[in-house]
Design an enzyme around this catalytic site. Sequence first.
Site, PDB file in Angstrom:
ATOM      1  N   SER A   1      33.277  43.773  42.503  1.00  0.00           N
ATOM      2  CA  SER A   1      33.272  44.449  43.795  1.00  0.00           C
ATOM      3  C   SER A   1      34.035  45.762  43.670  1.00  0.00           C
ATOM      4  CB  SER A   1      33.931  43.564  44.861  1.00  0.00           C
ATOM      5  OG  SER A   1      34.053  44.252  46.088  1.00  0.00           O
TER       6      SER A   1
ATOM      7  N   LYS B   1      39.800  45.656  49.609  1.00  0.00           N
ATOM      8  CA  LYS B   1      40.306  44.535  50.392  1.00  0.00           C
ATOM      9  C   LYS B   1      40.062  43.212  49.670  1.00  0.00           C
ATOM     10  CE  LYS B   1      39.864  46.785  54.903  1.00  0.00           C
ATOM     11  NZ  LYS B   1      39.229  46.754  56.243  1.00  0.00           N
ATOM     12  N   LYS B   2      38.901  43.076  49.025  1.00  0.00           N
ATOM     13  CA  LYS B   2      38.610  41.852  48.279  1.00  0.00           C
ATOM     14  C   LYS B   2      39.559  41.715  47.086  1.00  0.00           C
ATOM     15  CE  LYS B   2      33.680  41.280  49.348  1.00  0.00           C
ATOM     16  NZ  LYS B   2      32.335  41.074  48.772  1.00  0.00           N
TER      17      LYS B   2
ATOM     18  N   ASP C   1      29.619  35.810  47.359  1.00  0.00           N
ATOM     19  CA  ASP C   1      28.533  36.156  48.279  1.00  0.00           C
ATOM     20  C   ASP C   1      28.819  35.426  49.576  1.00  0.00           C
ATOM     21  OD1 ASP C   1      26.118  37.519  48.894  1.00  0.00           O
ATOM     22  OD2 ASP C   1      25.041  35.617  48.797  1.00  0.00           O
TER      23      ASP C   1
ATOM     24  N   PHE D   1      34.180  43.515  60.785  1.00  0.00           N
ATOM     25  CA  PHE D   1      32.859  44.113  60.624  1.00  0.00           C
ATOM     26  C   PHE D   1      31.823  43.005  60.743  1.00  0.00           C
ATOM     27  CE2 PHE D   1      34.494  42.792  56.552  1.00  0.00           C
ATOM     28  CZ  PHE D   1      33.414  42.180  55.931  1.00  0.00           C
ATOM     29  N   GLY D   2      30.563  43.372  60.594  1.00  0.00           N
ATOM     30  CA  GLY D   2      29.505  42.368  60.630  1.00  0.00           C
ATOM     31  C   GLY D   2      29.455  41.626  61.955  1.00  0.00           C
TER      32      GLY D   2
END
Length: 209
Positions: free
Chosen positions: A9, A13-14, A74, A156-157
């Site tokens: 990634s 943040k991840k 994922d 988000f999302g």
Amino acid sequence: MVRRVLVASRNSKKLNELRRILADAGVAGLEVVGLNEVPAYPEAPETEPDFEGNALLKAREGFAATGLPCVADDSGLSVDALNGMPGVLSARWSGRHGDDAANNALLLAQLADVPDDRRGARFVSACALVSAAGETVVRGEWPGTLLRTPVGTNGFGYDPLFVPEGGTRTSAELDPTEKNAVSHRARALTALLPALRSLAISENATSDN
């Protein structure tokens, strides 16, 4: 000796989330790096039918390209009334990848006639670790319900529609620290800790010989 572990990634943040979880668990000897810190390689599209398959695909790809143990995830939203959809299609549910407003609007339209007591959903994250020692895939779920209108500006999302189980605020009303402590990705990464700890132990044992 420190062993580098690739997270497939470019999302800082991840990367920081995995670093925090490793630190909180007292796992030393692993340095988390992202795709921006390794030579670029071709990234295949996510074509698998489930979260686990896509996570494994990305982790295998990263390990093969760099030789580094690779963690990939994922994630998406699974809605009970839609038989688990949008699932792996969460980011492009409306047909335009990453269009949060359009995705939320379509989801609300599809659930317009669904009563409040049947609006259950869960955020799902599958995390995979691939290294020379083998492959591990884990799953984290964050159950809750869906509102009829978006609330909140964080995240988000689908965060503005999702109220976690036992809570009164949407995911978009939680601050990052609150969310990261209980999110689906945090739960999956925590489940991955035994495999990551084994990786660190094996590296330390090798360096001691």
